[in-house]
Design an enzyme around this catalytic site. Structure first.
Site, short mmCIF file in Angstrom:
data_model
loop_
_atom_site.label_atom_id
_atom_site.label_comp_id
_atom_site.label_asym_id
_atom_site.label_seq_id
_atom_site.Cartn_x
_atom_site.Cartn_y
_atom_site.Cartn_z
N TRP A 31 0.81 -1.23 0.00
CA TRP A 31 0.00 0.00 0.00
C TRP A 31 0.83 1.27 0.00
CZ3 TRP A 31 1.83 2.45 4.13
CH2 TRP A 31 2.34 1.67 5.18
N ASN A 32 2.13 1.18 0.28
CA ASN A 32 2.85 2.43 0.55
C ASN A 32 3.13 3.26 -0.71
OD1 ASN A 32 4.73 0.57 -0.30
ND2 ASN A 32 6.32 1.23 1.11
N ARG A 86 6.30 -0.55 -11.35
CA ARG A 86 7.68 -1.06 -11.32
C ARG A 86 7.72 -2.55 -11.71
NH1 ARG A 86 11.03 0.36 -5.98
NH2 ARG A 86 10.35 -1.65 -5.20
N LYS A 102 -2.55 -7.99 -7.99
CA LYS A 102 -3.33 -7.97 -6.75
C LYS A 102 -2.80 -6.86 -5.84
CE LYS A 102 -3.09 -9.22 -2.80
NZ LYS A 102 -3.63 -7.99 -2.19
N ALA A 141 -2.71 -4.02 -2.69
CA ALA A 141 -2.98 -4.15 -1.25
C ALA A 141 -4.41 -3.75 -0.93
CB ALA A 141 -1.99 -3.27 -0.49
N GLY A 188 6.49 -6.41 -0.39
CA GLY A 188 5.77 -6.32 0.87
C GLY A 188 6.69 -6.71 2.01
N SER A 189 6.08 -7.20 3.08
CA SER A 189 6.87 -7.50 4.27
C SER A 189 7.67 -8.79 4.11
CB SER A 189 5.94 -7.62 5.47
OG SER A 189 4.99 -8.63 5.22
N GLU A 236 10.70 -8.16 -3.25
CA GLU A 236 11.17 -6.88 -2.71
C GLU A 236 10.58 -6.78 -1.32
OE1 GLU A 236 13.24 -4.85 -4.09
OE2 GLU A 236 13.26 -5.53 -6.17
N LEU A 237 11.43 -6.97 -0.30
CA LEU A 237 10.89 -7.12 1.06
C LEU A 237 11.30 -5.95 1.96
CD1 LEU A 237 11.54 -10.97 1.26
CD2 LEU A 237 9.52 -9.77 0.41
N CYS A 272 10.04 1.45 2.04
CA CYS A 272 10.93 0.34 2.42
C CYS A 272 12.37 0.84 2.48
CB CYS A 272 10.80 -0.79 1.41
SG CYS A 272 10.98 -0.20 -0.26
N GLU A 297 11.74 -2.53 11.50
CA GLU A 297 11.35 -1.51 10.53
C GLU A 297 10.23 -0.67 11.17
OE1 GLU A 297 9.57 -3.15 6.96
OE2 GLU A 297 10.55 -1.63 5.75
N SER A 325 15.89 5.71 -5.23
CA SER A 325 14.98 5.16 -6.24
C SER A 325 15.16 5.87 -7.57
CB SER A 325 13.53 5.35 -5.78
OG SER A 325 13.35 4.74 -4.53
P1 NAD Z 1 2.38 -6.91 3.50
O1 NAD Z 1 3.39 -7.97 3.34
O2 NAD Z 1 1.44 -7.01 4.65
O3 NAD Z 1 1.44 -6.84 2.22
C1 NAD Z 1 1.97 -6.77 0.92
C2 NAD Z 1 1.02 -7.42 -0.03
O4 NAD Z 1 0.88 -8.79 0.30
C3 NAD Z 1 -0.39 -6.84 -0.03
O5 NAD Z 1 -0.89 -6.87 -1.33
C4 NAD Z 1 -1.14 -7.81 0.84
O6 NAD Z 1 -2.51 -7.86 0.54
C5 NAD Z 1 -0.48 -9.12 0.49
N1 NAD Z 1 -0.55 -10.11 1.55
C6 NAD Z 1 -0.63 -9.91 2.90
N2 NAD Z 1 -0.67 -11.08 3.55
C7 NAD Z 1 -0.62 -12.05 2.60
C8 NAD Z 1 -0.61 -13.47 2.66
N3 NAD Z 1 -0.66 -14.13 3.81
N4 NAD Z 1 -0.52 -14.13 1.49
C9 NAD Z 1 -0.47 -13.48 0.32
N5 NAD Z 1 -0.47 -12.15 0.21
C10 NAD Z 1 -0.53 -11.43 1.34
O7 NAD Z 1 3.17 -5.57 3.49
P2 NAD Z 1 2.59 -4.10 3.58
O8 NAD Z 1 2.30 -3.82 5.02
O9 NAD Z 1 1.52 -3.87 2.59
O10 NAD Z 1 3.84 -3.24 3.07
C11 NAD Z 1 4.84 -2.86 3.90
C12 NAD Z 1 6.06 -3.73 3.72
O11 NAD Z 1 6.46 -3.73 2.36
C13 NAD Z 1 7.25 -3.20 4.47
O12 NAD Z 1 7.93 -4.25 5.11
C14 NAD Z 1 8.11 -2.59 3.39
O13 NAD Z 1 9.47 -2.52 3.70
C15 NAD Z 1 7.84 -3.48 2.25
N6 NAD Z 1 8.15 -2.80 1.00
C16 NAD Z 1 9.24 -3.23 0.32
C17 NAD Z 1 9.59 -2.61 -0.86
C18 NAD Z 1 10.79 -3.07 -1.62
O14 NAD Z 1 10.91 -2.73 -2.77
N7 NAD Z 1 11.71 -3.81 -1.04
C19 NAD Z 1 8.81 -1.58 -1.36
C20 NAD Z 1 7.70 -1.17 -0.63
C21 NAD Z 1 7.38 -1.81 0.56
#
Ligand code: NAD
Length: 470
Positions: free
Chosen positions: A143-144, A152, A167, A169, A221-222, A243-244, A277, A374, A434
């Site tokens: 979502w961020n 990207r 898919k 957020a 995501g995370s 990308e975590l 991130c 984080e 970036s």
């Molecule tokens: P998140 O992992 O909770 O969610 C990311 C995505 O995964 C969303 O679309 C969400 O709906 C989906 N998701 C959540 N739980 C899931 C599951 N059990 N199975 C499948 N999909 C699932 O992360 P967030 O809170 O939306 O984003 C923040 C995190 O993303 C931070 O840790 C941040 O550092 C990271 N991030 C990384 C980058 C990068 O490029 N490395 C960029 C942006 C954000």
């Protein structure tokens, strides 16, 4: 949702999207069910042969039109990003520009995918390598950066000739839906890009990944969710890009230009309210300048105007949701209990919306939660360090390795530190790493693969080698 070029309702009902500035519901969007997942994968699979074999120039021109359209709609998209995610309009406009650039960059890369011809060492034969699109790809985004995290992935996937299911957020599905419509206008054929929304991501993503027609997963995501998706991808030996999470150190050495370091810190810390991130998570400042750096950073952060995201005067909007604010507040409270001192902010305001104030903590113990986890919010922990060696040891003492920042007037010293930082990206006298033309990604538990740069398109291509008798 967008499936096979048609807008459709979700077979599992709807869910609400909140305005983080007030906490009130903004809109309801479809919740994708099993039927929708199957339909989206079927559409992407049916569209694959013709998109994969379309002339690279044709794909490039679709992407170029997407670039033009994204910029033409900059205000509308920026407003929507601010509204559903909570970043300031200025940050959202910046995101739209950044997001659009992936379309331009990969429109240029689409026509530059090459193979190779080598002579086998023994001389008699030739080694011919070809590149082809990996196939139907699932893109799961956070979502961020509701727009840029999608483009990207999407731009290189389309440039390579893949078809996708996106898919977004659950907090920010609106921007991705609008993007789906924009891409259709840009000339993306039906089924090439499908967008499914849900607030039950595990269920939907599990379904799509289990479908034999899907060949690749790209996730941002995370780290925690990334790990679980890697396990699922293993069952089908899917290609993955990850990308975590990050925990970026921001190192200020004693010879640094402090004005530049504070400017850079404001960008590295406060862009998108600290919800990036790549956000500077830990400030390691050489003791001789640590006090002055913290005071100057606190003065700049104190001057930020906080308010509803879509108010033109706002510089720091709300966080995306209640859970994020609670997480930030807990980390700050536990760090204060562990000995950190509050120089600025540090407590939640009362009232509607998911606000957390700009906060600076000093005398932060290296094992305090704000230094280990984080933060994902507008909190800057400052740790005084003796020297470069101690800064590096602390910076590298983490399982994550996405971005890092170094400020010094001595370029040789800056490069020496950059080489030793265990991260995928270093900002050397810069607070922003970036760049669509650069390889974005992490080492250690921050991810696998790179987005952007020359590398980005290869995440969506596979190599075929033809052993040739000449
Ligand atoms: P998140 O992992 O909770 O969610 C990311 C995505 O995964 C969303 O679309 C969400 O709906 C989906 N998701 C959540 N739980 C899931 C599951 N059990 N199975 C499948 N999909 C699932 O992360 P967030 O809170 O939306 O984003 C923040 C995190 O993303 C931070 O840790 C941040 O550092 C990271 N991030 C990384 C980058 C990068 O490029 N490395 C960029 C942006 C954000």
């Amino acid at each position: 949702m967008l499936v096979a070029g048609q807008w459709r309702a979700g077979s599992a009902g709807t869910f609400g999207v909140a305005d983080p500035s007030t906490g009130r519901e903004l809109a309801r969007v479809p919740r994708a069910g099993a039927d929708d997942a199957a339909a989206a994968v079927a559409a992407a699979s049916a569209a694959l042969p013709s998109w994969a074999s379309a002339a690279p120039r044709e794909r490039a021109e679709v992407l170029r039109r997407a670039f033009d359209l994204t910029l033409a709609r900059r205000e509308q998209l920026a407003f929507l990003i601010s509204l559903e995610m909570g970043k300031s309009l200025a940050d959202a406009r910046g995101e739209v520009g950044y997001a659009a650039e992936f379309f331009r960059w990969f429109s240029e890369e689409a026509v530059r995918v090459g193979g190779e011809l080598r002579t086998a060492p023994a001389g008699a034969h030739r080694i011919l390598t070809l590149r082809r699109p990996i196939g139907v790809t699932l893109l799961v985004t956070p979502w961020n950066f509701p727009l840029a995290m999608v483009t990207r992935k999407l731009a290189p996937a389309l440039a390579a000739g893949c078809t996708v299911v996106v898919k977004p957020a659950e907090d920010t599905p609106l921007t991705a839906l609008v993007l789906g419509g924009l891409l259709a206008e840009a000339g993306v054929p039906p089924g090439v890009v499908n967008v499914l929304t849900t607030d039950r991501p595990a269920e939907l993503v599990g379904r799509v990944l289990a479908d034999d027609r899907v060949r690749k997963l790209s996730f941002t995501g995370s780290t925690q969710v990334g790990r679980s998706l890697l396990r699922q991808a293993a069952d089908r030996v899917l290609g993955v890009s990850m990308e975590l999470g990050g925990n970026a150190p921001f190192i200020v050495l004693d010879d640094a230009d402090l004005d530049a370091a504070v400017d850079g810190a404001m960008v590295a810390k406060m862009r998108s309210g600290g919800q990036a991130c790549t956000a500077a998570n830990r400030f390691f400042v050489q003791a001789a300048v640590a006090g002055e750096f913290a005071d100057r950073l606190a003065a700049r952060m104190a001057a930020l105007r906080t308010g509803p995201a879509t108010d033109e005067r706002t510089e720091l909007g709300p966080m995306v949701n209640e859970r994020q604010v609670e997480g930030i507040a807990r980390r700050v409270e536990d760090s204060v209990a562990a000995g950190a001192k509050v120089l600025l902010g540090g407590s939640r305001p009362a009232g509607l919306g998911y606000y957390y104030p700009a906060t600076v903590l000093v005398d932060v113990p290296a094992d305090a939660p704000v230094a280990r986890e984080e933060i994902f919010g507008p909190v800057a922990p400052v740790v005084a360090v003796r020297d470069e060696t101690e800064a590096l040891a602390l910076a590298n003492d983490t399982e994550t390795g996405l971005a890092a920042y170094v400020y010094t007037a001595d370029l040789a010293r800056g490069l020496r530190v950059s080489e030793r930082l265990e991260v995928g990206m270093v900002g050397l006298n810069r607070g922003l790493v970036s760049d669509p033309a650069a390889p974005f990604g992490g080492v250690k538990q921050s991810g696998l693969g790179r987005e952007g740069g020359f590398e980005g398109i290869h995440e969506y291509l596979e190599t075929v080698y033809v052993a040739t008798a000449w």
